[in-house]
Design a protein around this motif. Sequence first.
Motif, PDB file in Angstrom:
ATOM      1  N   GLY A  55      31.852   7.918  27.737  1.00  0.00           N
ATOM      2  CA  GLY A  55      32.943   7.341  26.970  1.00  0.00           C
ATOM      3  C   GLY A  55      33.446   8.665  25.901  1.00  0.00           C
ATOM      4  N   ASN A  56      34.123   7.931  25.145  1.00  0.00           N
ATOM      5  CA  ASN A  56      34.907   8.747  24.106  1.00  0.00           C
ATOM      6  C   ASN A  56      34.697   8.494  22.593  1.00  0.00           C
ATOM      7  OD1 ASN A  56      36.618   6.565  23.859  1.00  0.00           O
ATOM      8  ND2 ASN A  56      38.208   7.434  24.950  1.00  0.00           N
ATOM      9  N   TRP A  57      33.834   7.383  22.637  1.00  0.00           N
ATOM     10  CA  TRP A  57      33.779   6.732  21.125  1.00  0.00           C
ATOM     11  C   TRP A  57      33.091   7.842  20.121  1.00  0.00           C
ATOM     12  CZ3 TRP A  57      28.796   6.991  19.128  1.00  0.00           C
ATOM     13  CH2 TRP A  57      27.809   7.012  19.980  1.00  0.00           C
ATOM     14  N   TRP A  58      32.543   8.923  20.664  1.00  0.00           N
ATOM     15  CA  TRP A  58      31.462   9.803  19.919  1.00  0.00           C
ATOM     16  C   TRP A  58      32.479  10.961  19.169  1.00  0.00           C
ATOM     17  CZ3 TRP A  58      31.828  14.506  22.076  1.00  0.00           C
ATOM     18  CH2 TRP A  58      32.134  14.409  23.388  1.00  0.00           C
ATOM     19  N   ASN A  59      33.664  11.162  19.368  1.00  0.00           N
ATOM     20  CA  ASN A  59      34.579  12.071  18.980  1.00  0.00           C
ATOM     21  C   ASN A  59      35.839  11.675  18.330  1.00  0.00           C
ATOM     22  OD1 ASN A  59      36.612  12.906  21.061  1.00  0.00           O
ATOM     23  ND2 ASN A  59      34.736  12.277  22.228  1.00  0.00           N
ATOM     24  N   ASN A  60      36.306  12.309  17.649  1.00  0.00           N
ATOM     25  CA  ASN A  60      37.705  12.087  16.974  1.00  0.00           C
ATOM     26  C   ASN A  60      38.926  12.184  17.810  1.00  0.00           C
ATOM     27  OD1 ASN A  60      36.220  11.343  14.394  1.00  0.00           O
ATOM     28  ND2 ASN A  60      36.421  13.561  13.641  1.00  0.00           N
ATOM     29  N   GLU A  61      38.819  12.894  18.895  1.00  0.00           N
ATOM     30  CA  GLU A  61      39.865  13.145  19.678  1.00  0.00           C
ATOM     31  C   GLU A  61      39.947  12.163  20.882  1.00  0.00           C
ATOM     32  OE1 GLU A  61      37.570  15.378  18.843  1.00  0.00           O
ATOM     33  OE2 GLU A  61      38.543  17.145  18.032  1.00  0.00           O
ATOM     34  N   MET A  99      38.329  11.669  23.520  1.00  0.00           N
ATOM     35  CA  MET A  99      38.216  12.335  25.018  1.00  0.00           C
ATOM     36  C   MET A  99      36.941  12.382  25.352  1.00  0.00           C
ATOM     37  SD  MET A  99      40.537  15.909  23.915  1.00  0.00           S
ATOM     38  CE  MET A  99      40.335  16.577  25.318  1.00  0.00           C
ATOM     39  N   THR A 100      36.747  12.318  26.938  1.00  0.00           N
ATOM     40  CA  THR A 100      35.318  12.020  27.657  1.00  0.00           C
ATOM     41  C   THR A 100      35.059  13.738  27.712  1.00  0.00           C
ATOM     42  OG1 THR A 100      36.390  12.293  29.770  1.00  0.00           O
ATOM     43  CG2 THR A 100      35.849  10.027  28.694  1.00  0.00           C
ATOM     44  N   CYS A 101      33.753  13.853  28.256  1.00  0.00           N
ATOM     45  CA  CYS A 101      33.519  15.299  28.510  1.00  0.00           C
ATOM     46  C   CYS A 101      34.167  15.963  29.507  1.00  0.00           C
ATOM     47  CB  CYS A 101      31.971  15.197  29.049  1.00  0.00           C
ATOM     48  SG  CYS A 101      30.779  14.765  27.593  1.00  0.00           S
ATOM     49  N   LYS A 120      36.465  19.416  29.193  1.00  0.00           N
ATOM     50  CA  LYS A 120      36.329  20.746  29.973  1.00  0.00           C
ATOM     51  C   LYS A 120      37.642  20.779  30.795  1.00  0.00           C
ATOM     52  CE  LYS A 120      33.537  22.564  33.721  1.00  0.00           C
ATOM     53  NZ  LYS A 120      32.550  22.382  34.683  1.00  0.00           N
ATOM     54  N   ALA A 121      38.435  19.959  31.032  1.00  0.00           N
ATOM     55  CA  ALA A 121      39.534  20.190  31.805  1.00  0.00           C
ATOM     56  C   ALA A 121      40.906  20.769  30.976  1.00  0.00           C
ATOM     57  CB  ALA A 121      40.548  18.701  32.347  1.00  0.00           C
ATOM     58  N   VAL A 122      40.438  20.861  29.603  1.00  0.00           N
ATOM     59  CA  VAL A 122      41.547  21.620  28.721  1.00  0.00           C
ATOM     60  C   VAL A 122      40.883  22.731  28.098  1.00  0.00           C
ATOM     61  CG1 VAL A 122      43.020  19.379  28.245  1.00  0.00           C
ATOM     62  CG2 VAL A 122      41.076  19.816  26.558  1.00  0.00           C
ATOM     63  N   GLY A 123      39.739  23.174  28.554  1.00  0.00           N
ATOM     64  CA  GLY A 123      39.134  24.505  27.878  1.00  0.00           C
ATOM     65  C   GLY A 123      38.503  24.091  26.617  1.00  0.00           C
ATOM     66  N   LYS A 124      38.019  23.059  26.327  1.00  0.00           N
ATOM     67  CA  LYS A 124      37.840  22.635  24.732  1.00  0.00           C
ATOM     68  C   LYS A 124      35.967  22.344  24.729  1.00  0.00           C
ATOM     69  CE  LYS A 124      41.790  21.238  22.665  1.00  0.00           C
ATOM     70  NZ  LYS A 124      42.543  20.240  21.653  1.00  0.00           N
ATOM     71  N   GLN A 149      29.231  20.118  22.380  1.00  0.00           N
ATOM     72  CA  GLN A 149      28.315  20.867  23.174  1.00  0.00           C
ATOM     73  C   GLN A 149      27.119  20.036  23.291  1.00  0.00           C
ATOM     74  OE1 GLN A 149      27.997  24.499  21.061  1.00  0.00           O
ATOM     75  NE2 GLN A 149      29.888  25.566  21.463  1.00  0.00           N
ATOM     76  N   ARG A 150      26.809  19.282  22.157  1.00  0.00           N
ATOM     77  CA  ARG A 150      25.504  18.511  22.334  1.00  0.00           C
ATOM     78  C   ARG A 150      25.876  17.332  23.125  1.00  0.00           C
ATOM     79  NH1 ARG A 150      24.196  16.150  18.198  1.00  0.00           N
ATOM     80  NH2 ARG A 150      25.914  16.384  16.748  1.00  0.00           N
ATOM     81  N   ALA A 151      27.049  16.704  23.229  1.00  0.00           N
ATOM     82  CA  ALA A 151      27.367  15.549  23.815  1.00  0.00           C
ATOM     83  C   ALA A 151      27.353  15.746  25.180  1.00  0.00           C
ATOM     84  CB  ALA A 151      28.597  14.733  23.255  1.00  0.00           C
TER      85      ALA A 151
END
Length: 372
Positions: free
Chosen positions: A281-287, A289-291, A295-299, A307-309
């Motif tokens: 999911g994406n609930w754990w970050n402010n952006e 976004m999923t993992c 990766k797709a946008v180089g972040k 890095q931990r998630a």
Amino acid sequence: PPHPHTPGTMNSCLDRWLLAVIVISCPAGLLSKDADAPLVKGDLMLIQRRSVSGKASPADTPPVDAILAGDTVFLRTHDGKRIHSDGADVWVASDGKAEDPKMIIEKLGEGSDVVSSGDEVFLSADSGNKNSVQDASAGWNNEQRFVIERQAGSGSLHHGDAVQLVAHTGLILAIEGSQVHARLPADADSAQAVFVIEKVGLAAIEELPSWVVRPLEGAFCDPSLECHRRLDVSCRHANGTEVPLADCNHERRPWSYEPCFKSPQGACIDIASSDCMDVPGNWWNNEDMTCGEFKAVGKCGSSEVVQRACRATCSDCEPTASTTPAPAGCHDDLLYRSTFNWNCHWFQKRNCSEYFFQKELKKACPHSCGLC
């Protein structure tokens, strides 16, 4: 509802080496936490005890590889050679054999027989004379003492440790070709001034028992332990045979607990770094976004949280399992556990906006929070 796993109970001897200290109160800003997760009463700090339970303790029974006063030792150079002496001169031999001249290490001062970094020692040759430094040469006499310093830092010395020998003049022993000389620290090549101390009569270091860390069956990431998972730490020989804990070096003992993923607002997810799994999911970050999207946008390296998630997606580790991708539409995250170990279902009849972690809660539990 309670967590599906029930934490094990510690006995009165604290034989799992973990203490939980409850922070009753703290001035604002004293402990650094994310701005979205202010310090609250009941926060935990984990302290690992470096001791063992039972009848023997490391102080009473030193590890078998510990260097003790009176032990017979070899000094090996950085390129595998050994220090030799004929009772007057000191030099380096090209091959190390069992019959090489040995030294007896003697410790000055009272207290434990264990030799530690910073101790003053004599190194007596077979002749009975002691290693000596006079001006720029090294030899043997009955007067010289050295301060032995462990390259890895403070602590007791063990078979295989790299050490330096510092004379009362401030000079250190160093190897130049086949000769042993005394040099100022600034003038000595760092590799040539380091010796590996080996305990005579001891098996090769790889044959000594060592610490083995394995997953513990039934263990889980426990929010009440500051989101850590318990591990199985044992002392074993290379063939897998378990031996008493006191046989291993307790200064190098691994931790009994490993950290799990803890979100910026305190949610504890049952995924540890050793699992090499992504938090779905994406609930754990402010952006939002999923993992895969990071990766797709180089972040992948954009933050420590990412890095931990996103260990499976953003690192070279080998996944031990996989997480089920978050379903599309209005669904709760089944892995989500709030700061207080509550899953999404617990919030079905409650106002999700009343909690300080509401931002994550509403994204992880949209159905239970009545948002869809």
